[in-house]
Design an enzyme around this catalytic site. Structure first.
Site, PDB file in Angstrom:
ATOM      1  N   GLU A  16       0.828  -1.209   0.000  1.00 15.03           N
ATOM      2  CA  GLU A  16       0.000   0.000   0.000  1.00 15.03           C
ATOM      3  C   GLU A  16       0.864   1.261   0.000  1.00 15.03           C
ATOM      4  OE1 GLU A  16      -2.668  -3.231   0.841  1.00 15.03           O
ATOM      5  OE2 GLU A  16      -0.669  -2.743   1.586  1.00 15.03           O
ATOM      6  N   ASP A  56       2.603  13.605 -14.536  1.00 14.89           N
ATOM      7  CA  ASP A  56       1.587  14.072 -15.479  1.00 14.89           C
ATOM      8  C   ASP A  56       1.487  15.593 -15.484  1.00 14.89           C
ATOM      9  OD1 ASP A  56      -0.757  13.710 -17.253  1.00 14.89           O
ATOM     10  OD2 ASP A  56      -1.860  14.474 -15.513  1.00 14.89           O
TER      11      ASP A  56
END
Length: 268
Positions: A57, A71
């Site tokens: 996780e 991005d």
């Protein structure tokens, strides 16, 4: 802020992206960011109280944060890269409770079964115990099979507990409610100090997997400095019981030895 939110969201949904990762309840997850000479350093921390760790996780959180940062930053440069994602610290898992000893512990494995003793059925649970213990600092010194006869079971356990080389005695079989299931009755009277928590943990762990575990009558305790544990007779029940107990079970020996990790000389 966007990368942080994305990382937290990804950590919560890790099992959707990592095929063999279990779904687990995250108690807490957060990310921190640091601008360094090489770029952006992202650190994630995750916490849970569960049966498995949360390193995947945490890795997913970092990866998602970096991907979102990539991005948003890609219009500024065409040579961006993501690298060196790794676990830097893990606490609270079973590895924190591993025990080390000057010499490996010695164990005796006793299969209690009329049919196995008669040669009508092949033993599986005793072999499962032997195989499981290979992963720990425990050497199986003896492996024996006896019928469901309380006197013989009792004599065997007392004899092994008196041997300096034997620290652990595991029996498998005779813990149910069959007409010949009398292993607890054979062993309970000779225990000097009972360990109810051990038996309770085996049953609790088993109940999470089968409702039949509540019908198992395991007992555990010590005779001198030897720990005796009675396990179910099925191979799956025996293996599940061992998973429930290890590695924490081995901490009993430093306690029995007065805080030392070295076995004292035999005084019997």
């Amino acid at each position: 802020a966007t990368a942080r939110a994305a990382g937290i969201d990804a950590a919560k949904r890790t099992s959707e992206w990592v095929t063999f990762c279990q779904t687990l309840p995250l108690d807490w997850v957060d990310l921190s960011f640091e601008v360094v000479d090489e770029g952006l350093k992202v650190t994630a921390e995750a916490q849970t109280v569960w049966k498995t760790g949360v390193e995947i996780e945490a890795i997913t959180a970092v990866s998602a944060a970096l991907l979102n940062a990539y991005d948003m930053c890609k219009p500024l440069a065409d040579d961006l890269e993501m690298s060196e994602v790794k676990v830097v610290e893990k606490r609270g898992g079973s590895s924190d409770y591993q025990q080390e000893f000057e010499e490996n512990l010695g164990a005796a494995v006793l299969v209690v079964s009329d049919s196995t003793y008669a040669g009508d059925r092949e033993d599986r649970s005793g072999k499962v115990i032997q195989s499981f213990l290979e992963e720990y600092p425990v050497d199986v010194e003896t492996y024996d099979i006896l019928p469901d006869e309380p006197d013989r079971i009792r004599d065997y356990v007392e004899e092994k507990a008196d041997e300096h080389a034997i620290d652990l005695v595991f029996t498998t079989g005779g813990t149910g409610f069959g007409p010949r299931d009398e292993t607890p009755e054979a062993i309970a009277p000779i225990l000097e100090r009972e360990a109810p928590g051990i038996a309770e943990q085996m049953r609790s762990y088993g109940l999470e997997r089968t409702p039949y575990a509540l019908l198992s009558r395991q007992v555990a305790g010590t005779i001198g400095q030897t720990l005796v544990c009675t396990l179910p007779g099925s191979s799956s029940g025996a293996e599940e019981s061992l998973h429930a107990l290890f590695p924490g079970l081995l901490h009993i020996f430093p306690m029995l030895w007065g805080g030392s990790h070295e076995k004292p000389e035999h005084s019997g």
